[in-house]
Every structure is written in structure tokens, then in C-alpha cells.
Scaffold this motif. Sequence first.
Motif, PDB file in Angstrom:
ATOM      1  N   GLU A  78      -9.297  -6.042   9.249  1.00  0.00           N
ATOM      2  CA  GLU A  78      -8.263  -6.075   9.705  1.00  0.00           C
ATOM      3  C   GLU A  78      -7.055  -6.271   8.794  1.00  0.00           C
ATOM      4  OE1 GLU A  78      -4.193  -7.380  11.593  1.00  0.00           O
ATOM      5  OE2 GLU A  78      -5.991  -8.701  11.239  1.00  0.00           O
ATOM      6  N   GLN A 100      -7.231  -6.806   5.237  1.00  0.00           N
ATOM      7  CA  GLN A 100      -6.941  -6.033   4.202  1.00  0.00           C
ATOM      8  C   GLN A 100      -6.254  -4.865   4.608  1.00  0.00           C
ATOM      9  OE1 GLN A 100     -11.279  -5.087   3.472  1.00  0.00           O
ATOM     10  NE2 GLN A 100     -11.166  -6.578   1.849  1.00  0.00           N
ATOM     11  N   TYR A 121      -2.740  -5.582   4.735  1.00  0.00           N
ATOM     12  CA  TYR A 121      -2.050  -5.785   3.305  1.00  0.00           C
ATOM     13  C   TYR A 121      -1.806  -4.576   2.750  1.00  0.00           C
ATOM     14  CZ  TYR A 121      -1.841  -7.833  -1.290  1.00  0.00           C
ATOM     15  OH  TYR A 121      -1.485  -8.198  -2.451  1.00  0.00           O
ATOM     16  N   CYS A 122      -2.808  -3.518   2.734  1.00  0.00           N
ATOM     17  CA  CYS A 122      -2.516  -2.280   2.361  1.00  0.00           C
ATOM     18  C   CYS A 122      -1.298  -1.433   2.833  1.00  0.00           C
ATOM     19  CB  CYS A 122      -3.625  -1.271   2.284  1.00  0.00           C
ATOM     20  SG  CYS A 122      -5.096  -1.927   1.393  1.00  0.00           S
ATOM     21  N   LEU A 162       0.817   2.116   2.025  1.00  0.00           N
ATOM     22  CA  LEU A 162      -0.057   3.012   2.183  1.00  0.00           C
ATOM     23  C   LEU A 162      -0.618   3.364   3.615  1.00  0.00           C
ATOM     24  CD1 LEU A 162      -2.592   1.695  -0.340  1.00  0.00           C
ATOM     25  CD2 LEU A 162      -0.809   3.030  -0.597  1.00  0.00           C
ATOM     26  N   SER A 163      -0.513   4.567   4.216  1.00  0.00           N
ATOM     27  CA  SER A 163      -1.382   4.885   5.445  1.00  0.00           C
ATOM     28  C   SER A 163      -2.594   4.190   5.490  1.00  0.00           C
ATOM     29  CB  SER A 163      -1.352   6.581   5.549  1.00  0.00           C
ATOM     30  OG  SER A 163      -2.460   6.677   4.815  1.00  0.00           O
ATOM     31  N   GLN A 164      -2.798   4.076   6.961  1.00  0.00           N
ATOM     32  CA  GLN A 164      -4.083   3.492   7.275  1.00  0.00           C
ATOM     33  C   GLN A 164      -5.566   4.357   6.728  1.00  0.00           C
ATOM     34  OE1 GLN A 164      -4.609   0.874   9.907  1.00  0.00           O
ATOM     35  NE2 GLN A 164      -6.705   1.671  11.161  1.00  0.00           N
ATOM     36  N   MET A 208      -9.240   4.436   0.182  1.00  0.00           N
ATOM     37  CA  MET A 208      -9.395   3.553  -0.992  1.00  0.00           C
ATOM     38  C   MET A 208     -10.406   2.456  -1.229  1.00  0.00           C
ATOM     39  SD  MET A 208      -5.791   2.119  -2.494  1.00  0.00           S
ATOM     40  CE  MET A 208      -5.245   2.891  -4.099  1.00  0.00           C
ATOM     41  N   ILE A 209     -10.558   1.679  -0.245  1.00  0.00           N
ATOM     42  CA  ILE A 209     -11.351   0.652   0.116  1.00  0.00           C
ATOM     43  C   ILE A 209     -13.081   1.079  -0.228  1.00  0.00           C
ATOM     44  CG2 ILE A 209     -12.478  -1.330   1.485  1.00  0.00           C
ATOM     45  CD1 ILE A 209      -9.486  -1.545   2.557  1.00  0.00           C
ATOM     46  N   GLY A 214     -13.433   2.587  -3.648  1.00  0.00           N
ATOM     47  CA  GLY A 214     -13.695   1.578  -4.574  1.00  0.00           C
ATOM     48  C   GLY A 214     -14.941   0.897  -4.631  1.00  0.00           C
ATOM     49  N   PHE A 215     -15.463   0.791  -3.202  1.00  0.00           N
ATOM     50  CA  PHE A 215     -16.624   0.224  -2.995  1.00  0.00           C
ATOM     51  C   PHE A 215     -17.876   1.300  -3.606  1.00  0.00           C
ATOM     52  CE2 PHE A 215     -20.340  -0.173   0.024  1.00  0.00           C
ATOM     53  CZ  PHE A 215     -20.728  -1.394  -0.336  1.00  0.00           C
ATOM     54  N   LYS A 237     -17.502   3.481  -6.327  1.00  0.00           N
ATOM     55  CA  LYS A 237     -17.122   4.076  -7.713  1.00  0.00           C
ATOM     56  C   LYS A 237     -18.368   4.006  -8.342  1.00  0.00           C
ATOM     57  CE  LYS A 237     -14.022   1.522  -9.338  1.00  0.00           C
ATOM     58  NZ  LYS A 237     -12.766   0.827  -9.069  1.00  0.00           N
ATOM     59  N   GLU A 281       3.309   0.672   7.860  1.00  0.00           N
ATOM     60  CA  GLU A 281       3.568   1.426   6.678  1.00  0.00           C
ATOM     61  C   GLU A 281       5.096   2.013   6.492  1.00  0.00           C
ATOM     62  OE1 GLU A 281       1.130   1.974   8.704  1.00  0.00           O
ATOM     63  OE2 GLU A 281       0.513   3.852   8.630  1.00  0.00           O
ATOM     64  N   ARG A 302       7.789   1.404   3.779  1.00  0.00           N
ATOM     65  CA  ARG A 302       8.587   2.396   3.063  1.00  0.00           C
ATOM     66  C   ARG A 302      10.040   2.474   3.056  1.00  0.00           C
ATOM     67  NH1 ARG A 302       4.074   6.849   5.105  1.00  0.00           N
ATOM     68  NH2 ARG A 302       2.395   6.098   4.239  1.00  0.00           N
ATOM     69  N   MET A 351       2.719 -12.720   0.859  1.00  0.00           N
ATOM     70  CA  MET A 351       2.114 -13.296   2.112  1.00  0.00           C
ATOM     71  C   MET A 351       1.688 -14.667   1.260  1.00  0.00           C
ATOM     72  SD  MET A 351      -0.087 -10.233   3.785  1.00  0.00           S
ATOM     73  CE  MET A 351       0.871  -8.741   3.755  1.00  0.00           C
ATOM     74  N   LEU A 406      -9.144  -7.289  -2.172  1.00  0.00           N
ATOM     75  CA  LEU A 406      -9.607  -5.993  -2.013  1.00  0.00           C
ATOM     76  C   LEU A 406     -10.740  -5.637  -2.988  1.00  0.00           C
ATOM     77  CD1 LEU A 406      -6.199  -3.853  -1.476  1.00  0.00           C
ATOM     78  CD2 LEU A 406      -7.490  -4.941   0.361  1.00  0.00           C
ATOM     79  N   GLY A 421     -13.175  -3.920  -5.436  1.00  0.00           N
ATOM     80  CA  GLY A 421     -13.456  -2.515  -5.692  1.00  0.00           C
ATOM     81  C   GLY A 421     -12.334  -1.867  -6.127  1.00  0.00           C
ATOM     82  N   VAL A 422     -11.201  -2.282  -5.245  1.00  0.00           N
ATOM     83  CA  VAL A 422      -9.757  -1.538  -5.452  1.00  0.00           C
ATOM     84  C   VAL A 422      -9.155  -2.081  -6.645  1.00  0.00           C
ATOM     85  CG1 VAL A 422      -7.786  -0.735  -4.465  1.00  0.00           C
ATOM     86  CG2 VAL A 422      -9.889  -1.023  -2.894  1.00  0.00           C
ATOM     87  N   PHE A 455      -3.879   0.408  -7.417  1.00  0.00           N
ATOM     88  CA  PHE A 455      -3.323   0.043  -5.925  1.00  0.00           C
ATOM     89  C   PHE A 455      -1.968   0.087  -6.058  1.00  0.00           C
ATOM     90  CE2 PHE A 455      -2.019  -3.421  -3.038  1.00  0.00           C
ATOM     91  CZ  PHE A 455      -2.228  -2.877  -1.875  1.00  0.00           C
TER      92      PHE A 455
END
Lengths: 481, 250
Positions: free
Chosen positions: A428, A430, A433-434, A439-441, A447-448, A451-452, A454, B73, B77, B84, B90, B92-93, B98
Motif C-alpha cells: 500500500e 509503494q 508513494y507513486c 501516477l494512477s494506481q 510500473m512496479i 520493473g520486476f 524487466k 493522484e 496533479r 515523506m 520501489l 526494479g523501477v 519514474f
Amino acid sequence: MGSSNTEVEALMGGEYAQGFVTQIESDTLPPGLDEAVIRTISSRKGEPAWMLEKRLTAYRYWLTMREPEWAAVRHPPIDFQAISYFSSPKKKPQLASLDEVDPELLATYEKLGIPIEEQKTLAGVAVDAVFDSVSVATTFRETLAEAGVIFCAMSEAVREYPDLVRQYMGSVVPHKDNFFAALNSAVFSDGTFVYIPKGVSCPMELSTYFRINEAKTGQFERTLIVAEAGSRVSYLEGCTAPMRDENQLHAAVVELVAMEDARIKYSTVQNWYPGDDQGRGGIYNFVTKRGECHGDRSHISWTQVETGSAVTWKYPSCILRGKDTVGEFYSVAVTKGHQQADTGTKMIHLGENSRSTIVSKGISAMHGSNAYRGLVRVAAKAENARNHSQCDSLLIGDRCAAHTFPYIEVKNPTAKVEHEATTSKVSEEQLFYCRQRGLSQEDAVSMIINGFCKQVFNELPMEFAVEAQKLLAVSLEGAVG
Amino acid sequence: MLSIKHLSASVDGKAILKGVDLEVRAGEVHAVMGPNGSGKSTLAHILAGRDGYTVTDGEVHYMGRDLLEMEIEERARQGLFLAMQYPMELPGVNNMIFMREAMNTRRKSQGKEAMDAVSFMKLVREKAKLVKLDERLLKRSVNAGFSGGEKKRNEILQMALLEPLLAILDETDSGLDIDALRSVADGVNRLRSPQRAMIVVTHYQRLLDYLEPDHVHVLAEGRIVRSGGMELARELEAKGYGWLLDEVAA
Ligand SMILES: Nc1ncnc2c1ncn2[C@@H]1O[C@H](COP(=O)(O)OP(=O)(O)OP(=O)(O)O)[C@@H](O)[C@H]1O
Ligand SMILES: [Mg+2]
């Protein structure tokens, strides 16, 4: 925080877009399995006697075997007498050209985005399409033939290239190998045969598209790729099936043979129907895939993106027989809903200086259960063998599970075997944070996840890497209200 | 710009904020101080929209809109940024990717065109220099394995890129070395403009000396118990919170 997990799960609960059924007349054997059924399959395909003999031997052996129970998956017992072992679209035998393919069938493949019509084909990708039990079209045959490459349906290969098929079929995965391999050897319906002559680099990506359409049928395809000395080939398979309430069985066997300096790259994007939210229906995907690096310096690379099926049981493996051979396994396996996957690889080091790399990425969401099972075996005579394994698990929510079972057997003291494993969670925090960064959910989750994954996506041929990313995104689609 | 009226909130049934009032106008810098556990981060999280808090009373308006009704979000925006106290990792990102996504999402909501990779790279390098963030960290995964101070600098870098209208800094100065503290303060000061406002949560006077906030507030036991100017911060630095809490209780 509970509420947020539910949101993440909602994201993962995207609709299965390939779940439609094609209305097409088909010729399907009634359910049940005995020697008569096997004889029928064989005669429908106009097979030579030796092929029938091979099938019957496998069948008799299968009767003495028991279904394996060691995998970390759970499913009700399969009633092998309730499955139909052969189904083919009716209007078809002996197609001279694509124009003769049933338009319904072409429409189906179009819906699935499979470039079956040559003019619409992605540049440089030749496609074979297997619908239920039968191969319906193979594109770009002429171009390939000029290079001496054989790319055809397995049933055709049995008739046209009997010597090659006889020599290699079962040489890597003998029928005694395991329960499902024995069953496949007895009843296999179709599949693809690829032969790359000495020194030839296959001029295009080869690709087979598998689809199960008919209800209550099993699909048992058989694929064989032989790469002669110094040759190269890259092959991709994709799979889908309609949504049905009952489970359907898919038990394939894939064999790869790489001679001296040959290189085979085999990629899979598996998106069989996974079953509904309640865990009803879906494909049982029990597959034996194995490649033999027979000649020195040969190289076999497996890449898989497994997002579908109710239960997956699959270990694409390499036998590194030659000296300086290389085996690779790159895998992304996603389990969501009630999906279960027990997948991994076996790297059998027999040759000197053989090297292997394993990269496994498991993603579990909701009630999904994901197990990595890998064996690295270094034989006594395999001097200086090397393996590096990396197994990462990503959990989404609190009710899913990930397990890692690495087995390592080393009989030569010069071996270097390394194993790394990590487990992480899409939390939750992460996502917060995004989203705090705008960023949208949906974008945050993909993205996560991308990334995992890739490292594995990087191994796929370019256009399929994009496909694979989209496929992951499709499961996320339309879920944010 | 931001108007908080009698905001009360609880976590798991436990009341944390008990009637917070705060008015922040464009161009102002507000410092929020207060003992550990008094609810400063809770307030910051609620303003950013994080789940898990129940607002039991009061209202919050941001740029004329009901902030509490907006998605996380959407707030971002519209220019709300929270640096924080504990930035998340994160794995891998890619950090650069990002930031570009974040930047382009923000630009899109401002009706601007997306920035291409090359111009973005140039911009991010420039800004990274300003906050003295090692360029190599741009190529790594977001915050993964960053030191405490590196994470804080990374937050400030994102702030510098996104140019928020309302920046909330939750203890961005904690864990920073003296040079980093100065570059964070510079970063904040550079962003100051008549259109922007900031809320800076801190325990230390040092950052405030650089920032010279217009207002200093003390949050204690879920309420703003005293507001003043820099002299209040100096008094707290010298005497601690005890006397103030005693006065409030009396
Ligand atoms: N998820 C939670 N569950 C239970 N209690 C919580 C939760 N989150 C915050 N709290 C409690 O709320 C109170 C306020 O916490 P908060 O983090 O807002 O304090 P703070 O003022 O930021 O403190 P610090 O100066 O130490 O950062 C603390 O007592 C904390 O334990
Ligand atoms: Mg705090």
C-alpha cells in the motif's frame, strides 16, 4: 491496510479477453481413451505403422504409471476417460493455400491478433496455427524452404520427413519420462516440426499459435526443433482458450536438439484461460519441455511468460551434454485469482565448462499460488560447470503465496553454483508513494510489475516483449472504477 | 490556498488529530513543530490522501476545492507534493523513468506537452547537481538501498522537478548532513514564489534559520496549541516543549 489490498486485487482481476468460442463445425472423437482411440487418431492422420507402434508402446507404459503428486498444486483428480482426444475443424483436409481455410477460423485468429494471413504478418515472423488438435495454416513456407528450413505441422512431418522425426522424436523426452509425457506420446494430435540445416540462420522468427476451442477436449501437441551444427533459430509460441466452466487438459511435449555451435531460442507467451473468480474452469497446463545441447558450444535459451491456466506444471530444461554449452531459463509466472503454478527448470550439466543461468520471477495476487522448483545437477565429469540462479517473488495482497524449491546436486568439486532468492510485496505504501507523485494506481502497479519482470522481458524478441507487457497490463485493464 | 478547519482524525479508532485549524496563503512558508507522536505526519498524510485514516470532523479546502474528496493522484496533479519522512523503495523501477513519468503526468494535467527523454535527462542532471544528488542514483531503482540522506535528497529532487504549488516537507531535514541541509534549504528557497506555499515539518531550528518561515506552529496532542514567528522556534529550541504544554494545560 485492507481496503487498499482489495483495490490492488481488483486491478489484477481484469477480464480474460480471449474467452470467446468459435462456432465452427468440428469433428470430435467421443470422450474416452483406449487402444482403439489411439489407432483412430493415427489413421485419421494417415500415419505410418512405426508411428502407431510408438504410440501404442507409450500408451501401454502410461497405463502402468500414476499421476504425479509432488508438485505444489492442488486440483481434483482428472478423469482421463472424460476427455476427448481428438478434435479438428471439419472443413479442412489438405489445404493447398490459406484461401481455403475456413473464414470463421481466420476470423478467430484475427480476433486473437494472430497474423495468419501473410500480407498482414509482422515482418519476418512465420506462423503455424494449431486449432484444437490440428494444424490449420503455416505461413511463409516458401521463403523458409529457400533457406532449407522445414517448418510444418508435426502430422505432416511424420509423413513427409519420417527419417528425421523417427530419429529425434522422443530422443530428448522419452515416453517413459513422466506421466504426462507418456500420455502425450500416446495421443499427441499435432504440433510443430522445425528443422534448421547446417550453418543456416533461420531468416525469420518462427511462431506457433495454439488454441483450444472445442469443449471437453484435451490438447496434446508435440513440438520438435532440430538445429544442425552452426545453425540458429528463434521460435515463439502463444496460447489461448475459450472460457468454460469445466477444466481442460493441455499436456504438451516440446523437444529441442542443438548440435555443435547451434543456438535455439524458445519463447513462450502462455495465456490459456485461467478459470473464473471462484476458481471454476480453466486449463490444466502440464507440459514437458526439454532441450539438449548435444554439440559442443551449443546454446539453448528458454524464455517464458506464463499468465494463464488454472494449474501450470512446467519445467523447461536443458541437458548440457556438449563442452562449453550454455543453457538459460528466463521466466515470468503470474498467478492471480485461484491460479496455481509450479514451474521452474532443470539444468543438467554433463559437459565440461557448461554454463547455465536461471532467472525466475513469480508474481502472485489474490489467492494465487506460485512455486519455483529448480534443479541444478552437475555430473562428475562436468569440469568447471557454472550456474547462477536468481528467483524473485512478488506478492500482491495477503492471501497469495510464493514458494521456492531449489535442488542442487553437485558431483564435481570444480563446479560453481550460486543461488539467490528474494521475496517482496507490492505494498500500500509503494502505491501511495507513486500516486503521490501523480501516477494512477494502474500505472503504478504496472510500473512496479514491469520493473520486476524487466530482466525476463529483455530476453523476448522485441515485438513480443511489447506483447508480454500488454498482456500483463490487460489483466489490470478496466479495473479502476 | 489551503484552509484546514477543525480537522479531527483517527487511526484504528484511536483519535490522533483533535481539531486542527490552519490557513496557508500563497507565498507563505509555515513551519510545524511538535513533540514525537503529536500527529504531524498524520496531518501530512491526510493532506496527501493516504488510506488508513478516518476523518471524523472538520474540512479541508485546497485551491477552492474540497481536498478530502480528491483522489491521491488528483491532489498531486493539482500541485500538492509531500516529501515523506520515510520515502518508500520501489525495487526494479528505474529512478529516472519514474521521475519522467511523474513529471509528464504533471505536465499533462497542466496542459503541457510531454517532455522527451533527452531534454528530461538534461533537466534532471541539472537539478540533481543543485540538490547534490549523486548522478549514479538516477540509474538505480527508486530509493532502493539509498542511504537515509540520499532518500531525502531524492525527494527534494522530485520536488524541484515537479515544482509543486503546495509542498509539504515532513522532516526532510532529519538525517541530513550539514551540507545536504543547506542544499535542501536552497532547493526550497528557490521554489519560493508568490504563487507557491510550503508547510515544513521539522524538529530543528537550523533548517528554519535558512528558510525564515512566515509562521511557526506547534502541534501537540492533536491540536495546534501555539502559533507565532521565528521567535517561537527559538524559544522551543532553548526550552523544549514542557513549558508550552504546561501553559496549554493550565
Ligand atoms: N497506523 C497506525 N496505527 C496506530 N497508531 C498510529 C498509526 N499511525 C500513526 N499512529 C499513531 O499516531 C500518533 C501520531 O503519529 P505521527 O506519525 O503523526 O506523529 P509525528 O508527530 O509525525 O511524530 P514524529 O515527530 O515522531 O515523526 C502516534 O502516537 C502514532 O503511534
Ligand atoms: Mg512524523
